[in-house]
Design an enzyme around this catalytic site. Structure first.
Site, PDB file in Angstrom:
ATOM      1  N   GLU A 162       2.629   1.022  11.603  1.00 29.67           N
ATOM      2  CA  GLU A 162       2.829   0.970  10.160  1.00 29.67           C
ATOM      3  C   GLU A 162       4.338   0.819   9.942  1.00 29.67           C
ATOM      4  O   GLU A 162       5.125   1.571  10.520  1.00 29.67           O
ATOM      5  CB  GLU A 162       2.321   2.266   9.532  1.00 29.67           C
ATOM      6  CG  GLU A 162       2.516   2.310   8.043  1.00 29.67           C
ATOM      7  CD  GLU A 162       1.882   3.537   7.391  1.00 29.67           C
ATOM      8  OE1 GLU A 162       2.384   3.924   6.341  1.00 29.67           O
ATOM      9  OE2 GLU A 162       0.895   4.084   7.931  1.00 29.67           O
ATOM     10  N   LYS A 215      -0.634   0.074   3.657  1.00 30.42           N
ATOM     11  CA  LYS A 215      -0.172   0.062   5.063  1.00 30.42           C
ATOM     12  C   LYS A 215      -0.995   0.989   5.954  1.00 30.42           C
ATOM     13  O   LYS A 215      -1.436   0.587   7.023  1.00 30.42           O
ATOM     14  CB  LYS A 215       1.308   0.489   5.157  1.00 30.42           C
ATOM     15  CG  LYS A 215       2.301  -0.457   4.553  1.00 30.42           C
ATOM     16  CD  LYS A 215       3.727   0.010   4.800  1.00 30.42           C
ATOM     17  CE  LYS A 215       4.112   1.258   4.060  1.00 30.42           C
ATOM     18  NZ  LYS A 215       4.222   1.046   2.600  1.00 30.42           N
ATOM     19  N   THR A 216      -1.149   2.242   5.499  1.00 30.60           N
ATOM     20  CA  THR A 216      -1.836   3.227   6.342  1.00 30.60           C
ATOM     21  C   THR A 216      -3.282   2.810   6.597  1.00 30.60           C
ATOM     22  O   THR A 216      -3.766   2.859   7.735  1.00 30.60           O
ATOM     23  CB  THR A 216      -1.783   4.619   5.687  1.00 30.60           C
ATOM     24  OG1 THR A 216      -0.417   5.019   5.568  1.00 30.60           O
ATOM     25  CG2 THR A 216      -2.544   5.652   6.499  1.00 30.60           C
TER      26      THR A 216
END
Length: 452
Positions: A171, A127-128
């Site tokens: 995110e 995600k990041t």
């Protein structure tokens, strides 16, 4: 949750005062700044003063250090971070005064309704990095986005950005179903694995949460067509798939051996050629997902190429920290066996003589639930140094220790404290080594201490 997300809409209005408990936190600070930018009067409190609280005060936000009932007087509503529990004096005071209390994720959900494009990046892993890659593309496209990332991005010199364009990028985390408070115009699902088993019952329960998230999207879903768990979760729902398999609408083709370059083909037409600075198949998939977002948003191919070429990684994602005794020191946030596997695969392509991994398991429940998978991955490096389990939000009710992992890893080392980890790594380091500090806790301090 006491109040549903849409009720919060009544309070997020210019001139209203809103109080944030835990305002110095990684996603509370940008939340405060975004709300201030929307014309609200923002106040907040935190247990400790920090660079974050100093920044907020410098920007005209009232921040109290310490939690006290009087801090919430005059607030129309209170927003709290997940770490703040019901016994907090400000929560108790708000309830006694009839002031509604909302969760941080609910506030981000309401904020994103004000943007034409709300791009939400979800998945068990990646995600990041993917959110950071999309941020690079949106900045290269001069779209002036508002961005919320769960990590540090050098481009932004922060983990967030308050823009004035019509796009917000977030995110989006599945833990405690927090992303189900969101209103995405584009929902991205990178992958799904069994994780956060202190909250979810099993993989099927995690899949159910991601399916509900996909169903919230008003403008489409982008999903990893190479990931069987994701495809199973979305069965019967409409989604545009991306991947390196030939059955995807958005396809990565002709990847190089180290996965740092490949072509992106969308609906049978070549869209762009990507040349990355980051290694590994997992990062190639993250970049493919970012390119898929850009294609969906009709961003020109040359902008995508420029944006992704400038991406050198997010903080704590295979981040180069320095050299010691001829060895290169890197730090990585991997804390799930799937992430460990991807990181080790990527490092193999980097050509070091020896891979030394200092691993700090994250939470007792995760270590116990995925024990055999952790052992399997930790057998792969040349040398493993184990730090004790990082408790995070938990108490050790399951009676587990990193010593239990060590028993299955002949030739490994166990260190009870981080200074011991640092000392062991210093003893091991030699030219031609890569030393990785790995985990979602504070293991990075062991590598940083070496370099001091």
């Amino acid at each position: 949750m006491e109040h549903n997300t849409l009720e919060l809409q009544e309070y997020i209005k210019p001139g209203n005062r809103v109080h944030l408990i835990g305002i110095g936190g990684v996603s509370m600070r940008p939340l405060g700044l975004v709300l201030q930018g929307m014309g609200l009067i923002v106040s907040g409190s935190d247990m400790n003063s920090s660079v974050s609280t100093d920044e907020l005060i410098a920007k005209g936000i009232r921040v109290e250090i310490g939690h006290r009932a009087e801090n919430i007087v005059g607030a129309k509503c209170v927003i709290r971070t997940a770490a703040v529990h019901n016994d907090n004096p400000e929560i108790a005071a708000a309830r006694a005064a009839g002031i509604p209390v909302f969760e941080r994720a609910q506030a981000w959900g309401i904020i994103m309704r004000a943007y034409r494009n709300a791009v939400c990046i979800s998945g068990t892993h990646g995600k990041t990095t993917t959110t950071s890659m999309v941020a690079h593309i949106l900045m290269a496209a001069q779209m002036d986005p508002t961005v919320m990332i769960g990590g540090y991005l050098p481009l932004l010199q922060a983990g967030h950005r308050v823009g004035s364009g019509d796009t917000i990028l977030l995110e989006s985390c599945e833990y405690c179903d927090s992303f189900l408070n969101f209103f995405p115009s584009l929902a991205v699902i990178l992958n799904i694995e069994a994780d956060h088993l202190d909250y979810f019952k099993d993989l099927a329960d995690v899949q159910k949460s991601f399916r509900a998230f996909a169903q919230l999207s008003s403008g489409g879903v982008l999903a990893n067509g190479d990931d069987a768990n994701t495809m199973q979760a979305l069965e019967g729902l409409e989604a545009v798939t991306f991947g390196f398999g030939g059955n995807n609408r958005i396809c990565g083709v002709n990847p190089s051996e180290d996965w740092r370059s490949f072509d992106v083909v969308c609906d049978g037409q070549t869209y762009c050629h990507l040349q990355l600075s980051v290694y590994g198949r997992h990062n190639a998939l993250n970049a493919l997902a970012a390119a898929a977002v850009a294609w969906t948003m009709k961003i020109p191919s040359e902008v995508v190429e420029e944006g992704l070429a400038s991406f050198r990684g997010a903080g704590r994602r295979m981040e180069f920290k320095g050299k010691f005794g001829g060895a290169d020191i890197y730090d990585d946030y991997a804390h799930h066996p799937g992430e460990l596997s991807a990181t080790i695969d990527a490092v193999r392509a980097m050509g070091y003589q020896r891979m030394i991994v200092a691993f700090q398991p994250h939470t007792y429940t995760r270590t116990k639930a995925l024990f055999d998978d952790f052992v399997q991955q930790l057998k792969r490096p040349d040398v493993v140094v184990l730090a004790e389990i990082y408790a995070a939000r938990e108490r050790n009710t399951v009676g587990i220790s990193s010593r239990d992992l060590l028993a299955k890893l002949p030739g490994g080392y166990y260190c009870e404290t981080l200074p011991e980890v640092t000392q062991k790594l210093k003893e091991l380091a030699q030219p031609g080594d890569i030393i990785l500090t790995v985990g979602a806790g504070d293991i990075y301090r062991a590598g940083e201490a070496m370099l001091k």
